[in-house]
Design an enzyme around this catalytic site. Structure first.
Site, PDB file in Angstrom:
ATOM      1  CB  SER A 147      -0.847  -0.004   1.286  1.00  0.00           C
ATOM      2  OG  SER A 147      -1.414   1.263   1.546  1.00  0.00           O
ATOM      3  CE1 TYR A 160      -4.267  -2.122   5.274  1.00  0.00           C
ATOM      4  CE2 TYR A 160      -2.946  -0.174   4.815  1.00  0.00           C
ATOM      5  CZ  TYR A 160      -3.724  -1.225   4.372  1.00  0.00           C
ATOM      6  OH  TYR A 160      -3.962  -1.385   3.027  1.00  0.00           O
TER       7      TYR A 160
HETATM    8  P1  NAD Z   1     -11.245  -6.696   0.419  1.00  0.00           P
HETATM    9  O1  NAD Z   1     -11.790  -6.531   1.788  1.00  0.00           O
HETATM   10  O2  NAD Z   1     -12.099  -6.377  -0.749  1.00  0.00           O
HETATM   11  O3  NAD Z   1     -10.692  -8.173   0.230  1.00  0.00           O
HETATM   12  C1  NAD Z   1      -9.829  -8.748   1.173  1.00  0.00           C
HETATM   13  C2  NAD Z   1      -9.968 -10.244   1.104  1.00  0.00           C
HETATM   14  O4  NAD Z   1      -9.075 -10.793   2.096  1.00  0.00           O
HETATM   15  C3  NAD Z   1     -11.384 -10.722   1.429  1.00  0.00           C
HETATM   16  O5  NAD Z   1     -11.800 -11.710   0.490  1.00  0.00           O
HETATM   17  C4  NAD Z   1     -11.235 -11.304   2.842  1.00  0.00           C
HETATM   18  O6  NAD Z   1     -12.138 -12.377   3.090  1.00  0.00           O
HETATM   19  C5  NAD Z   1      -9.786 -11.756   2.816  1.00  0.00           C
HETATM   20  N1  NAD Z   1      -9.276 -11.836   4.165  1.00  0.00           N
HETATM   21  C6  NAD Z   1      -9.222 -10.852   5.092  1.00  0.00           C
HETATM   22  N2  NAD Z   1      -8.779 -11.335   6.256  1.00  0.00           N
HETATM   23  C7  NAD Z   1      -8.549 -12.655   6.065  1.00  0.00           C
HETATM   24  C8  NAD Z   1      -8.108 -13.693   6.906  1.00  0.00           C
HETATM   25  N3  NAD Z   1      -7.880 -13.518   8.209  1.00  0.00           N
HETATM   26  N4  NAD Z   1      -7.964 -14.916   6.371  1.00  0.00           N
HETATM   27  C9  NAD Z   1      -8.230 -15.153   5.075  1.00  0.00           C
HETATM   28  N5  NAD Z   1      -8.691 -14.202   4.238  1.00  0.00           N
HETATM   29  C10 NAD Z   1      -8.843 -12.971   4.737  1.00  0.00           C
HETATM   30  O7  NAD Z   1      -9.909  -5.830   0.417  1.00  0.00           O
HETATM   31  P2  NAD Z   1      -9.030  -5.158  -0.756  1.00  0.00           P
HETATM   32  O8  NAD Z   1      -9.296  -3.711  -0.739  1.00  0.00           O
HETATM   33  O9  NAD Z   1      -9.170  -5.896  -2.027  1.00  0.00           O
HETATM   34  O10 NAD Z   1      -7.584  -5.349  -0.137  1.00  0.00           O
HETATM   35  C11 NAD Z   1      -6.670  -6.315  -0.605  1.00  0.00           C
HETATM   36  C12 NAD Z   1      -5.267  -5.882  -0.215  1.00  0.00           C
HETATM   37  O11 NAD Z   1      -4.979  -4.642  -0.844  1.00  0.00           O
HETATM   38  C13 NAD Z   1      -5.076  -5.685   1.289  1.00  0.00           C
HETATM   39  O12 NAD Z   1      -3.816  -6.201   1.692  1.00  0.00           O
HETATM   40  C14 NAD Z   1      -5.082  -4.182   1.432  1.00  0.00           C
HETATM   41  O13 NAD Z   1      -4.328  -3.760   2.522  1.00  0.00           O
HETATM   42  C15 NAD Z   1      -4.459  -3.758   0.115  1.00  0.00           C
HETATM   43  N6  NAD Z   1      -4.766  -2.381  -0.268  1.00  0.00           N
HETATM   44  C16 NAD Z   1      -6.059  -1.991  -0.424  1.00  0.00           C
HETATM   45  C17 NAD Z   1      -6.326  -0.665  -0.777  1.00  0.00           C
HETATM   46  C18 NAD Z   1      -7.728  -0.159  -0.961  1.00  0.00           C
HETATM   47  O14 NAD Z   1      -7.927   1.049  -1.039  1.00  0.00           O
HETATM   48  N7  NAD Z   1      -8.737  -1.016  -1.092  1.00  0.00           N
HETATM   49  C19 NAD Z   1      -5.270   0.236  -0.967  1.00  0.00           C
HETATM   50  C20 NAD Z   1      -3.957  -0.213  -0.806  1.00  0.00           C
HETATM   51  C21 NAD Z   1      -3.728  -1.518  -0.450  1.00  0.00           C
END
Ligand code: NAD
Length: 265
Positions: A147, A160
């Protein structure tokens, strides 16, 4: 040594992963789901690891992949999944993650521990199991979805930000150790992506700042990006797929921003 994949006139990303196996954590939603779809379109058999059974199975079914239901806070359960026959990935996308927003003095230590488990220890355990297979084939790709918070801090996101900074360190060490074995490792560092995780953050931030949810995106989330829009999950997945090509074999140990020039300041 020259890169033999260049100069052939073939598209770089299309079907670059034919015959390869990929593992995507958190592949049931958001960025992970987009990566599952994109890597499968590039020819990989994709293993979807997620704690959400229905969504993981649907993501795997849609692309002919395999679902593994596991809560990544449970290291024994994760180890049991990693021991399964056939789970020897050439590509690992460490993507699963979640956010908890609170000032440090009010932050629940159990939330801190769970965030570190899912976003640091689980990637370490997955790599520990996957790298010997990659080394044996002299080819592997590790993409860690970090991120902008892997290289910058924001208030109220102590766990985080700490976890993403740790993931950046793990990725760099993986790059150094993997280099003699044809394995690259990189972090992709997005700003705010339009996913369910982000939708939850909008609600949390609205409560924290005492402003309307509609104002959170404009005044909080897009405050530091020069490009004033959210990123789509498919844009992140396209970059991930590129990093998995042979053409990207010299990109390693990098923290690659997709942040609309946030970190250019
Ligand atoms: P999301 O919530 O849409 O998806 C996350 C997925 O991870 C879900 O399917 C959830 O079930 C799974 N998950 C969470 N905890 C878990 C656990 N304990 N065991 C197994 N599975 C688990 O989130 P996203 O926005 O797609 O985020 C994905 C990655 O991208 C994350 O690492 C997040 O930090 C990173 N990220 C997101 C953003 C944003 O703005 N959305 C920005 C930068 C980085």
């Amino acid at each position: 040594m020259s890169n033999p994949s260049l100069g052939t006139g073939t598209p770089l990303v299309a079907l670059a992963l034919s015959g390869r196996t990929a593992l995507v954590t958190g592949g049931a939603s958001g960025i992970g789901r987009a990566c599952v779809t994109r890597l499968a379109a590039a020819g990989a058999h994709v293993h979807v690891l997620d704690r959400d059974p229905a969504a993981a199975q649907e993501a795997a079914r849609a692309c002919g992949g395999t679902a593994h239901v596991v809560d990544l806070t449970d290291m024994d359960a994760l180890e049991r999944v990693l021991e399964r026959r056939g789970l020897a990935p050439d590509v690992v996308v460490n993507n699963a993650g979640f956010q908890v927003v609170a000032p440090i003095h009010e932050f629940d230590p159990e939330d801190f521990r769970r965030i570190m488990a899912v976003m640091v220890e689980a990637p370490f355990r997955i790599l520990r199991r996957a790298l010997p297979h990659m080394y044996a084939n002299n080819w592997g790709r590790v993409v860690n979805i970090s991120s902008v918070h892997g290289v910058r801090a924001s208030p109220f996101k102590s766990a985080y930000v700490a976890a993403k900074h740790a993931l950046e360190g793990l990725s760099k060490v993986t790059a150094l150790e993997g280099a003699p074995h044809g394995v690259t490792s990189n972090c992709v560092d997005p700003a705010y992506v339009r996913t369910p995780l982000m939708e939850h953050q909008i609600a949390d931030q609205a409560a924290l700042h005492g402003i309307a949810p509609d104002d959170v995106v404009r005044d909080v989330m897009l405050e530091r990006t020069a490009i004033k829009r959210l990123i789509e999950p498919a844009e992140v997945a396209e970059f991930v797929a590129y990093l998995c090509t042979d053409a990207a074999s010299f990109i390693s140990g990098a923290s690659l921003p997709m942040d609309g020039a946030w970190t250019a300041r």
